[in-house]
Write an enzyme that holds these catalytic residues in place. Structure first.
Site, PDB file in Angstrom:
ATOM      1  N   SER A  61      -6.509 -14.347  -2.166  1.00  0.00           N
ATOM      2  CA  SER A  61      -6.852 -14.978  -0.710  1.00  0.00           C
ATOM      3  C   SER A  61      -8.424 -15.037  -0.268  1.00  0.00           C
ATOM      4  CB  SER A  61      -5.401 -14.596  -0.123  1.00  0.00           C
ATOM      5  OG  SER A  61      -4.282 -13.967  -0.482  1.00  0.00           O
ATOM      6  N   HIS A 118     -11.000  -7.604  -5.947  1.00  0.00           N
ATOM      7  CA  HIS A 118     -12.089  -6.107  -5.124  1.00  0.00           C
ATOM      8  C   HIS A 118     -13.011  -5.773  -5.792  1.00  0.00           C
ATOM      9  CE1 HIS A 118      -8.442  -6.128  -2.236  1.00  0.00           C
ATOM     10  NE2 HIS A 118      -7.405  -6.617  -3.046  1.00  0.00           N
ATOM     11  N   ARG A 177      -4.152   2.349  -5.781  1.00  0.00           N
ATOM     12  CA  ARG A 177      -5.103   1.398  -5.043  1.00  0.00           C
ATOM     13  C   ARG A 177      -4.130   2.116  -3.368  1.00  0.00           C
ATOM     14  NH1 ARG A 177      -5.263  -4.443  -6.267  1.00  0.00           N
ATOM     15  NH2 ARG A 177      -4.797  -4.790  -3.988  1.00  0.00           N
ATOM     16  N   ARG A 248     -14.766  -6.848  -2.497  1.00  0.00           N
ATOM     17  CA  ARG A 248     -13.898  -7.458  -1.644  1.00  0.00           C
ATOM     18  C   ARG A 248     -13.988  -6.504  -0.056  1.00  0.00           C
ATOM     19  NH1 ARG A 248      -7.912 -10.637  -1.961  1.00  0.00           N
ATOM     20  NH2 ARG A 248      -7.622  -9.801   0.033  1.00  0.00           N
ATOM     21  N   SER A 249     -13.749  -6.562   0.989  1.00  0.00           N
ATOM     22  CA  SER A 249     -14.151  -5.935   2.711  1.00  0.00           C
ATOM     23  C   SER A 249     -12.998  -5.128   2.383  1.00  0.00           C
ATOM     24  CB  SER A 249     -14.892  -7.428   3.748  1.00  0.00           C
ATOM     25  OG  SER A 249     -14.269  -8.599   3.782  1.00  0.00           O
ATOM     26  N   HIS A 391       4.056  -9.910  -5.510  1.00  0.00           N
ATOM     27  CA  HIS A 391       3.131  -8.959  -5.867  1.00  0.00           C
ATOM     28  C   HIS A 391       4.641  -7.514  -6.171  1.00  0.00           C
ATOM     29  CE1 HIS A 391      -1.088  -9.841  -5.795  1.00  0.00           C
ATOM     30  NE2 HIS A 391      -1.142 -10.033  -4.725  1.00  0.00           N
ATOM     31  N   ASP A 428      -3.529 -21.037  -1.735  1.00  0.00           N
ATOM     32  CA  ASP A 428      -4.869 -21.076  -1.663  1.00  0.00           C
ATOM     33  C   ASP A 428      -4.577 -20.457  -3.079  1.00  0.00           C
ATOM     34  OD1 ASP A 428      -2.189 -18.667  -0.981  1.00  0.00           O
ATOM     35  OD2 ASP A 428      -4.387 -17.771  -0.203  1.00  0.00           O
TER      36      ASP A 428
END
Length: 492
Positions: A61, A118, A177, A248-249, A391, A428
């Site tokens: 994304s 990520h 995670r 990735r933030s 997901h 996306d």
């Protein structure tokens, strides 16, 4: 031409051959069926080099929205970091060397996965080797994935870390995670990961592989592995340094602010002195930490061109994808452009989104309908369902998610026609179109493939196959605005 334009991004809905595990083809979707029958459409590539990722790497994304909004291919942090490791420049990075000189033990945390969304395992292990060569004891805090890769693949990545173990490199903690990479202020989750990493809470005498196996036997897969301290690990010491290796933030912000922030309000950390902290990339403009790979300025972007033309725009999404239609879509810029409005719809508060596959799609659609009735010159909206429900690995829920999106698309297309909007509908990246593999095993990750793009605009009868980088130039052409030289060609 010069039409007001609505850009719809149906997150996680891609193209694959029809199968019982393709939620898109299995869904009842009259709006999509009508578009396939009557609207110009073509496939767009969303993975690998076409979006600035390594060849064969699945899209995601963040990358997808950056590429759509920038109108060109931007080589992503994943590629830049891998190249810096390969050519040796990371080891000579002045920021890394400066940090090394100020810290004793190095705590290195990151998502232990080769998913590339990520993080990447080669970055985590590469940094461990660099710091050990610089003479540091390196304590690894491995975050198990199970979402961007197989839900039971963590043993493979832990084995890679164990192969590096030495007097200087050790695995200190493991956490799923779900706990360590929350992004929705579910501080109870972050608190558990924080306690294990910062203080050595929840100790286990099991080896890393034994601990993972015990979790599997309890019915817990990688994403949800309960945080645990290993090998007698007892937490941070005052002279330690903390490095977060994700690039990735969005899912780095909470855990890094909890562990590294001087001031923090998510939960009570007790008597806590944060260690010196180093970030892989810029996670948040307000963070004071040194950064190994600072943000590069991306301009002009689609939002910038529209704003500088004196036109109005509206960006709409629910919580899970709000950062994508704002920060990422605008090239990594948090502040809205002049005449840019934003609407954030809260995502439903459920443990997993298969429990509510429609998510907040009706409310997202309502905000978009309102935007068209107000006459915004450009609107971008994201529907999160295909990705977030995809997901979960629940095929039936993913089918319901597609049907929810299709219903809302029908409402938007009807209003667009009434209000004189051109429509570009694309995604996306893919996800829900491949819910199981050929062996019947659950798939929770994004797909490597193409997505559909439909265009409903005056005078457009055919569009070319291409990439996400061509969406912004296409919007500008429809809106009658000049395409900046930095952008690529439109789709027609």
């Amino acid at each position: 031409m010069a039409q007001k334009t609505l850009l719809i991004i149906t997150d996680g809905i891609g193209h694959k051959p029809s199968s019982p595990h393709n939620a898109f083809t299995q869904a009842k979707k009259p709006t999509y069926d009508s578009l396939f029958a009557s609207a110009p459409h073509a496939l767009l590539s969303t993975h690998g080099l076409s979006v600035g990722l390594p060849e064969g790497q699945m899209g995601n994304s963040e990358v997808g929205h950056m590429c759509i909004g920038a109108g060109r291919i931007l080589y992503q942090d994943l590629v830049k970091i891998s190249l810096a490791l390969k050519d040796g420049s990371l080891e000579k990075n002045p920021t890394l060397l400066g940090f090394s000189s100020r810290a004793k033990r190095i705590h290195l945390a990151g998502l232990a996965s080769d998913g590339g969304v990520h993080s990447h395992m080669e970055h985590l292990l590469g940094l461990a080797q660099i710091f050990s060569r610089l003479g540091h004891e390196v304590l690894l805090h491995l975050i198990t994935d199970g979402r961007d890769v197989s839900p039971t693949s963590s043993k493979e990545f832990i084995a890679q870390a164990l192969a590096l173990e030495s007097d200087l490199i050790k695995i200190a903690t493991i956490s799923g995670r779900y706990y360590a990479m929350d992004r929705d202020k579910r501080w109870d989750r972050i608190k558990r990961a924080f306690g294990v990493i910062a203080r050595g809470d929840s100790p286990t005498s099991l080896t890393p592989q034994e601990y993972i196996q015990a979790q599997y036997q309890a019915g817990i897969t990688d994403e949800f592995i309960e945080p645990a301290a290993l090998g007698g690990y007892q937490g941070f010491e005052p002279s330690d340094g903390f490095v977060f290796a994700n690039f990735r933030s969005d899912r780095a912000r909470e855990i890094v602010s909890a562990l590294g922030g001087a001031s923090f309000e998510g939960f009570d950390r007790g008597a806590y002195q944060p260690p010196k902290t180093l970030a892989m990339t810029s996670y948040d403009d307000s963070f004071p930490f040194p950064i190994l790979f600072p943000k590069e300025k991306v301009e002009p972007t689609l939002a910038q061109v529209i704003s500088e033309a004196g036109l109005s725009q509206l960006h709409v999404a629910e919580t899970e994808k709000y950062a994508h239609v704002t920060f990422f879509f605008n090239g990594g810029i948090e502040t809205p452009w002049e005449n840019e409005s934003r609407v954030l719809i809260p995502s439903p508060s459920v443990a997993t989104y298969d429990l509510k596959p429609e998510m907040s799609a009706p409310e997202v659609a309502e905000a978009t309908l309102s935007g068209m009735r107000q006459g915004y010159d450009f609107i971008v909206v994201n529907f999160a369902n295909g990705d977030m429900v995809g997901h979960t690995g629940n095929t039936e829920a993913a089918i319901s998610a597609v049907e929810s999106v299709d219903r809302e698309l029908g409402r938007l297309l009807e209003e667009a026609k009434k209000s004189g909007y051109a429509v570009i509908l694309t995604s996306d990246h893919g996800n829900c179109e491949e819910m199981r593999d050929e062996r019947g095993s659950m798939l929770t990750n994004h797909t490597v493939g193409e997505v559909w793009c439909f265009i409903l605009a005056q005078g457009v009868t055919e569009i070319r196959e291409g990439g996400l980088n061509q969406v912004a130039p296409t919007v500008l052409k429809i809106m009658g605005l000049p395409t900046p030289k930095e952008m690529d060609s439109p789709l027609f």
